[in-house]
Design a protein around this motif. Structure first.
Motif, PDB file in Angstrom:
ATOM      1  N   TYR A 161       0.826  -1.209   0.000  1.00 11.86           N
ATOM      2  CA  TYR A 161       0.000   0.000   0.000  1.00 11.86           C
ATOM      3  C   TYR A 161       0.863   1.264   0.000  1.00 11.86           C
ATOM      4  CZ  TYR A 161      -2.883   3.712   2.056  1.00 11.86           C
ATOM      5  OH  TYR A 161      -3.496   4.920   2.319  1.00 11.86           O
ATOM      6  N   VAL A 162       1.976   1.239   0.737  1.00 14.07           N
ATOM      7  CA  VAL A 162       2.860   2.407   0.775  1.00 14.07           C
ATOM      8  C   VAL A 162       3.972   2.294  -0.268  1.00 14.07           C
ATOM      9  CG1 VAL A 162       2.377   2.889   3.192  1.00 14.07           C
ATOM     10  CG2 VAL A 162       4.303   1.402   2.607  1.00 14.07           C
ATOM     11  N   HIS A 163       3.849   1.350  -1.152  1.00  9.72           N
ATOM     12  CA  HIS A 163       4.755   1.149  -2.289  1.00  9.72           C
ATOM     13  C   HIS A 163       6.163   0.732  -1.852  1.00  9.72           C
ATOM     14  CE1 HIS A 163       4.740   1.527  -6.694  1.00  9.72           C
ATOM     15  NE2 HIS A 163       6.053   1.566  -6.552  1.00  9.72           N
ATOM     16  N   LYS A 164       6.229  -0.112  -0.842  1.00  7.74           N
ATOM     17  CA  LYS A 164       7.484  -0.790  -0.519  1.00  7.74           C
ATOM     18  C   LYS A 164       7.375  -2.181  -1.137  1.00  7.74           C
ATOM     19  CE  LYS A 164       9.443  -0.109   3.489  1.00  7.74           C
ATOM     20  NZ  LYS A 164       9.728   0.014   4.943  1.00  7.74           N
ATOM     21  N   VAL A 165       7.500  -2.226  -2.457  1.00  6.60           N
ATOM     22  CA  VAL A 165       7.164  -3.425  -3.220  1.00  6.60           C
ATOM     23  C   VAL A 165       8.108  -4.580  -2.894  1.00  6.60           C
ATOM     24  CG1 VAL A 165       6.920  -4.379  -5.534  1.00  6.60           C
ATOM     25  CG2 VAL A 165       6.182  -2.034  -5.065  1.00  6.60           C
ATOM     26  N   ILE A 166       9.406  -4.310  -2.863  1.00 11.05           N
ATOM     27  CA  ILE A 166      10.375  -5.378  -2.639  1.00 11.05           C
ATOM     28  C   ILE A 166      10.202  -5.970  -1.244  1.00 11.05           C
ATOM     29  CG2 ILE A 166      12.826  -5.929  -2.513  1.00 11.05           C
ATOM     30  CD1 ILE A 166      13.325  -3.709  -4.542  1.00 11.05           C
ATOM     31  N   ALA A 167      10.160  -5.111  -0.230  1.00 11.92           N
ATOM     32  CA  ALA A 167       9.983  -5.597   1.137  1.00 11.92           C
ATOM     33  C   ALA A 167       8.626  -6.265   1.309  1.00 11.92           C
ATOM     34  CB  ALA A 167      10.124  -4.444   2.125  1.00 11.92           C
TER      35      ALA A 167
END
Length: 254
Positions: A161-167
């Protein structure tokens, strides 16, 4: 990504898949999460490679040494069984890297706090978005409680949702693996049906004990990341408005 090539330090870096940001953090909080699960302290600091390596190592060495089972038996007062179940050959390898994760998280937090102070004073311009063939990332105001809600529903969703895609993808896949090998969905099903004796038979406690640390971490990190990104958005917007719309003769109130 910056608009000023002459800047020495930046508060953040936007890529297609994530936003790395400098922000002051309490070193003891970061060290606590490193204590609760090796690698989590590094993820809080956006040091993903080191964090992922420590997390994978924790799952491997913990499983070999049966640390979780030893903790379970110790907490239930079965000290003899705890001693029998833990493999001392692997346990000796566990301690050193576990302590390093805590120490390195604390040390790095102190250093990055200093870097943030210098970067904040320099106040370098930032590009508010990053576009590529795979994804689009942009600074925006988001709601912390929404990130927490999605994280509570399933680990990793709040990070997406907060765009921390990799994590987010890593945490999502990691949790799926733990729930699969621990037979946790089956345990949930038997619990809902009231078959508690079956739950004890089917659930693998060695895997189940990973989940409390993971859930506590992802709820905190999703909330904290949303707050930090909101502050970054506000600072970037203020700087833009100040440089482009504010009169040069404006007197700042002190």
């Amino acid at each position: 990504m910056s608009q000023n090539p002459q800047a020495r330090r930046y508060r953040a870096h936007l890529s297609q898949f994530s936003t790395s940001i400098l922000q002051t953090k309490n070193p003891w909080v970061v060290a606590f999460f490193a204590f609760s699960y090796p690698g989590f302290g590094h993820l809080l600091l956006h040091r993903y490679i080191a964090g992922f390596i420590l997390i994978i190592w924790e799952m491997f060495i913990n499983g070999k040494a049966n640390v979780n089972l030893g903790i379970l038996y110790t907490l239930t007062g079965n000290f003899g069984e705890a001693k029998e179940v833990m493999d001392e050959r692997w346990l000796m390898l566990y301690v050193g890297i576990y302590m390093f994760g805590i120490w390195d998280s604390y040390r790095t937090t102190v250093d990055l706090n200093k870097q943030y102070i210098l970067a904040d004073r320099e106040d370098a311009s930032l590009r508010p978005n990053a576009m590529g063939a795979w994804d689009i990332n942009f600074m925006d105001k988001r709601k912390p409680w929404v990130a927490v809600t999605w994280s509570a529903l399933f680990p990793g969703l709040g990070h997406l949702y907060v765009h921390k895609v990799i994590a987010g993808f890593f945490i999502f896949a990691y949790t799926v693996a733990i729930m699969y090998f621990g037979h946790i969905p089956e345990g949930i099903q038997y619990t809902m049906l009231g078959k508690f004796s079956e739950v004890k038979k089917v659930v693998d406690m060695q895997w189940l004990l990973y989940l409390p640390s993971i859930y506590f971490f992802i709820l905190y990190d999703a909330y904290n990341s949303t707050v930090d990104y909101n502050l970054l958005f506000e600072k970037e917007m203020k700087k833009f408005l100040r440089e482009n719309y504010q009169k040069n003769k404006f007197i700042f109130p002190f």
